[in-house]
Design an enzyme around this catalytic site. Structure first.
Site, short mmCIF file in Angstrom:
data_model
loop_
_atom_site.label_atom_id
_atom_site.label_comp_id
_atom_site.label_asym_id
_atom_site.label_seq_id
_atom_site.Cartn_x
_atom_site.Cartn_y
_atom_site.Cartn_z
N HIS B 227 62.01 -61.35 31.22
CA HIS B 227 62.88 -62.33 31.86
C HIS B 227 64.09 -62.68 30.99
CE1 HIS B 227 64.72 -65.30 34.20
NE2 HIS B 227 64.75 -66.04 33.13
N TYR B 231 68.94 -62.72 30.66
CA TYR B 231 69.93 -63.62 30.05
C TYR B 231 70.69 -62.94 28.92
CZ TYR B 231 68.88 -67.05 33.34
OH TYR B 231 68.77 -67.66 34.55
N HIS B 378 68.44 -57.45 44.70
CA HIS B 378 68.74 -58.64 43.91
C HIS B 378 69.38 -58.28 42.56
CE1 HIS B 378 68.35 -62.37 41.71
NE2 HIS B 378 67.60 -61.76 40.82
N PHE B 379 68.72 -57.38 41.81
CA PHE B 379 69.26 -57.22 40.45
C PHE B 379 70.47 -56.30 40.40
CE2 PHE B 379 65.30 -54.53 40.04
CZ PHE B 379 65.93 -53.30 40.00
N HIS B 380 70.80 -55.64 41.50
CA HIS B 380 72.11 -54.98 41.49
C HIS B 380 73.24 -56.00 41.68
CE1 HIS B 380 69.75 -51.31 41.60
NE2 HIS B 380 70.82 -50.72 41.10
N ARG B 441 59.87 -50.93 46.52
CA ARG B 441 60.83 -50.37 45.57
C ARG B 441 60.16 -49.23 44.81
NH1 ARG B 441 61.02 -54.26 40.23
NH2 ARG B 441 62.23 -52.53 39.42
N ARG B 442 60.90 -48.55 43.96
CA ARG B 442 60.39 -47.46 43.13
C ARG B 442 59.69 -46.41 43.97
NH1 ARG B 442 58.19 -50.44 37.67
NH2 ARG B 442 60.24 -50.43 36.79
C1 HEM Z 1 76.37 -46.47 40.45
C2 HEM Z 1 75.91 -47.30 41.33
C3 HEM Z 1 74.44 -47.57 41.48
C4 HEM Z 1 73.63 -47.22 42.54
C5 HEM Z 1 74.05 -46.49 43.80
C6 HEM Z 1 72.30 -47.68 42.23
C7 HEM Z 1 71.20 -47.48 43.05
C8 HEM Z 1 69.90 -47.79 42.74
C9 HEM Z 1 68.76 -47.61 43.61
C10 HEM Z 1 68.79 -47.04 45.01
C11 HEM Z 1 67.66 -48.05 42.93
C12 HEM Z 1 66.24 -48.15 43.47
C13 HEM Z 1 65.41 -46.98 43.25
C14 HEM Z 1 63.97 -47.25 43.61
O1 HEM Z 1 63.51 -48.40 43.59
O2 HEM Z 1 63.28 -46.27 43.92
C15 HEM Z 1 68.10 -48.49 41.63
C16 HEM Z 1 67.26 -49.00 40.65
C17 HEM Z 1 67.72 -49.65 39.51
N1 HEM Z 1 69.05 -49.80 39.11
FE1 HEM Z 1 70.68 -49.05 40.05
N2 HEM Z 1 72.30 -48.31 41.01
C18 HEM Z 1 73.59 -48.29 40.52
C19 HEM Z 1 74.03 -48.85 39.33
C20 HEM Z 1 73.25 -49.59 38.48
C21 HEM Z 1 73.72 -50.31 37.31
C22 HEM Z 1 75.18 -50.38 36.86
C23 HEM Z 1 72.64 -50.89 36.74
C24 HEM Z 1 72.53 -51.77 35.51
C25 HEM Z 1 73.46 -52.02 34.66
C26 HEM Z 1 71.48 -50.54 37.53
C27 HEM Z 1 70.18 -50.92 37.24
C28 HEM Z 1 69.05 -50.52 37.94
C29 HEM Z 1 67.70 -50.83 37.55
C30 HEM Z 1 67.26 -51.62 36.32
C31 HEM Z 1 66.86 -50.26 38.53
C32 HEM Z 1 65.34 -50.34 38.58
C33 HEM Z 1 64.69 -49.13 38.07
C34 HEM Z 1 63.19 -49.22 38.22
O3 HEM Z 1 62.69 -49.73 39.22
O4 HEM Z 1 62.52 -48.77 37.29
N3 HEM Z 1 71.87 -49.76 38.58
N4 HEM Z 1 69.48 -48.33 41.53
CU LIG Z 2 63.08 -63.47 35.59
#
Ligand code: HEM
Ligand SMILES: [Cu+2]
Ligand SMILES: [Cu+2]
Lengths: 170, 553
Positions: B227, B231, B378-380, B441-442
């Protein structure tokens, strides 16, 4: 970082703009409202989250004579059920379950390998399944229909295939 | 009045900070390849088979995406940016430059060490690496070194500040430095969770020294850090929003005191809330989950102060520029400056993220969305917008400043910030809706057998949003690369890039001295952590059961 700041302070009282003060008051009120709502939902209306139930040994839980040795439904005379589910890569046992409408089901789920999820679509049943622990929630099914229960935690290559169905008959 | 001597960063300071940014941007460039691929997979356009044998699966890609974007890009950018806010704010060089260099190179070694197993598909455990999924041990060593390196850089900032304090008794710590210090001190405390998880459980387990892990205890350790990690991502963006953006917008900071109070409250409240990520865990008592839920609401308070202070500062700026009426100040802000527009748009996206965040935090309501696509949506809005888009905005002045070169294209930069905004609105809205409909998710939803037709429109919108984000991400990377190695050096004083430093309406020196005094806040922070986590840590560690063997995904 313990130095008490010395001289040089021109003024020591805190200046807060009246608008900002009101904004902060409003925030506090909102927070109290949210907290009260959650508290009522949780404790008066009984929308509860999982809590520790039992510790088990993931290596033996599904082969012993405990309830997970023979996972499945247990029906009780009052019409309620217990459902024991074993999660493993990449399936649930059992993966097809049928109950009758209006019955209350208590779910007990554990894992014999990695973490999984157990979420019954269109209900509030949603649990993390952690090896060594038993996840438990209770739910009443009034609406007949087919409910998928799906794995919601990444558990390996075929995680997306991992699901089962719960049928609620009239 | 105090005189403010000017300070010009030396060449070697600039190049040291640049090195941080270089690693950050390379991580972002590679990490951002996979996000769109995931989003395309959702509507059945699966590029992964084409990537074999370099990338073998959706999950190897998702691990790269999470680790490179959320851990590496952020940590390198943040340590670099806060090096600048430390020395430029204090107007003095680092006390021990060598120490900071050691910290930086430790992070680089850690990054490379973790990268090898990830690229060999030996660590496709995602960025949360929950046991019993097991990675090659070098993945854990690597992550440890990245964290330790960031600690060392943090110590470097603290020593520098102490030295400055001796030289400047009674002077308020400049806000940009103050915010950076709070970030790093919070980070020291927060990372104790994963440090203990990795060193006492995962490394011995991956080496075969112990037979099993305790997956529940590992989750508790992980979210102790997980968490406050958010921050760690956000506070550096706040440093810019409070201490720089008002100046860039042509105004002043509305209240220095409240900015400091907000930072103190973030220090106090960042750590003792981690159970709100574990509402559906079987091994944490409901009562403790409830306590953390209520504490989570408390962080809403400094967030609302931040919203007020930043918006009030911008409003003053807009009115000074001739804005009239209730909202007339908004169009008067310098939207044509891409650094400003990036941060304003990041703030708007964060507003939606905050509303969703309250839902997530709400104890039993969390059951509706836990582990669903909602959470990714949310976290995006938070890390991938409030932080990442702000960092892009900062880069638009920081890279020209450090490299002494003109930004390759302002126009591209402007378009890029809006594309991120629009792409993210589409993407995150679709993900939120999918989550409410039950999409996990995932999960490569394109191949999941239980996906109903009802989801397909939203899955398509996810892909469209992802495509727009992809274009935006690469417009950023391209613009920065062209600037980085550009031949157009800044010519003469009128092209000089200035580091924006916002003055406050009431000079900082009028802020009460006790708001610059660490001891009571540190004691309070540690005490609150002990109260919120102590009993459960004692209980869960006391009942430790190392019986889960590892599984290689
Ligand atoms: C370039 C544009 C981006 C797209 C299109 C994108 C798309 C996605 C998608 C579709 C997922 C979900 C995959 C799943 O749950 O199976 C994901 C997961 C995630 N994204 Fe992005 N994303 C982008 C940029 C970013 C950026 C800039 C960050 C952080 C600085 C980020 C952090 C994350 C994180 C932490 C997860 C979770 C991974 C996990 O569940 O282990 N993403 N993203
Ligand atoms: Cu939290
Ligand atoms: Cu599973």
């Amino acid at each position: 970082m313990s130095e008490v700041p010395g001289d040089g302070s021109v003024q020591t009282s805190l200046h807060i703009d009246p608008y900002e003060r009101n904004w902060m008051r409003l925030t506090v009120v909102l927070l109290v409202v949210f907290a009260t709502a959650v508290t009522i939902a949780g404790f008066a209306l009984g929308f509860q989250v999982p809590s520790p139930e039992e510790r088990v040994d993931p290596n033996t839980v599904a082969i012993g004579d405990g309830p997970f040795g023979e996972p499945g439904l247990r029906a009780y005379p009052d019409g309620s059920y217990d459902l024991y589910v074993v999660a493993q890569m990449f399936s649930f046992a059992p993966n097809e379950v049928t109950i009758s409408a209006g019955s209350e089901v208590t779910f007990y789920v554990t894992s014999v390998d990695v973490q999984h999820g157990f979420k019954i679509q269109n209900t509030n049943v949603n649990m993390q399944i952690v090896p060594g622990q038993v996840s438990k929630l209770t739910m009443t099914f009034d609406e007949p229909g087919t409910y998928d229960f799906i794995c919601t935690e990444y558990c390996g290559s075929a995680h997306a295939q991992m699901y089962g169905t719960l049928t609620v008959e009239k | 009045m105090l005189t403010t001597p000017t300070y010009e960063l030396t060449k070697s300071e600039k190049s040291f900070i640049s090195q941080h940014l270089l690693f950050a941007f390379i991580a972002l460039a590679i990490g951002s390849l996979f996000g769109p691929l995931q989003a395309f997979e959702f509507s059945g356009v699966d590029f992964y088979p084409l990537l074999e044998p370099v990338i073998q699966s959706y999950y190897q890609g998702l691990t790269l995406h999470g680790v490179l974007n959320a851990l590496i890009f952020t940590t390198f950018f943040i340590t670099g940016f806060l090096t600048l806010t430390t020395i430029y704010g204090l107007k003095r060089p680092l006390k021990y430059p060598l120490l900071n260099r050691i910290g930086f190179w430790t992070m680089v070694v850690g990054l490379l060490m973790a990268a090898v197993p990830i690229l060999l598909n030996e660590a496709s455990v995602l960025y949360t690496f929950y046991p019993p999924l097991q990675a090659n041990v070098f993945f854990y060593f690597g992550l440890t070194l990245v964290v330790v390196g960031s600690w060392i850089e943090g110590y470097g900032f603290i020593f520098t500040w102490r030295e400055w304090r001796k030289e400047n008794p009674g002077v308020r710590t400049p806000l940009m430095t103050f915010g950076g210090l709070i970030t790093m001190v919070m980070w020291q405390l927060a990372t104790l969770g994963i440090a203990v998880e990795i060193l006492t459980m995962l490394i011995p387990w991956a080496l075969g020294l112990i037979d099993g892990a305790d997956p529940q205890l590992a989750r508790t350790y992980f979210w102790f850090t997980g968490h406050p990690l958010v921050y760690f991502w956000l506070l550096p963006a706040y440093v810019s929003w409070y201490a720089m953006l008002p100046k860039q917008a042509g105004g002043k900071l509305f209240s220095d005191s409240l900015a400091r109070i907000a930072f103190w409250l973030f220090l106090l409240l960042s750590v003792p809330l981690g159970f709100h990520h574990q509402f559906v865990d079987p091994g944490v008592p409901a009562g403790w989950k409830y306590i953390h839920a209520i504490l989570t609401y408390a962080v809403f308070f400094p967030s609302m102060i931040t919203a007020f202070t930043v918006i009030a500062s911008l409003e003053r700026a807009g009115r000074k520029r001739g804005g009239k009426g209730w909202l007339g100040w908004i169009p008067k802000l310098p939207w044509n400056d891409p650094s400003v527009s990036a941060q304003l748009l990041a703030g708007i996206l964060f507003f939606f993220g905050g509303i969703g965040g309250i839902t997530n935090a709400s104890y039993n309501i969390n059951l509706v969305i836990h582990n669903t696509a909602w959470v990714s949506g949310h976290f995006h809005l938070t890390v991938a917008s409030a932080s990442a888009l702000s960092f892009m905005g900062i880069s638009y002045w920081l890279v020209p400043y450090l490299r002494g070169r003109r930004l390759w294209s302002r126009k591209w930069a402007q378009i890029q910030t809006w594309l991120w905004f629009v792409g993210m609105l589409i993407f995150s809205n679709a993900m939120h809706v999918l989550g409410l409909l039950g999409a996990p998710r995932r999960t490569p939803l394109g191949e999941a057998p239980y996906v109903p037709d009802e989801w397909s429109g939203h899955l398509l919108r996810t892909s469209i949003g992802g495509a727009i984000l992809f274009v935006s991400a690469y417009m950023f990377v391209f613009n920065i690369a062209r600037t980085w190695w550009s031949k157009k050096l800044l010519a003469g004083p009128d092209e000089e890039v200035e580091i924006p430093v916002a003055e406050s309406v009431h000079p900082a020196q009028e802020t009460p001295a006790k708001l610059d005094w660490w001891t009571p806040w540190l004691i309070g922070t540690v005490a609150l952590i002990l109260v919120a986590y102590g009993p459960q840590l004692i209980e869960q560690i006391g009942n430790i059961d190392l019986s889960s063997p590892g599984f290689r995904p």
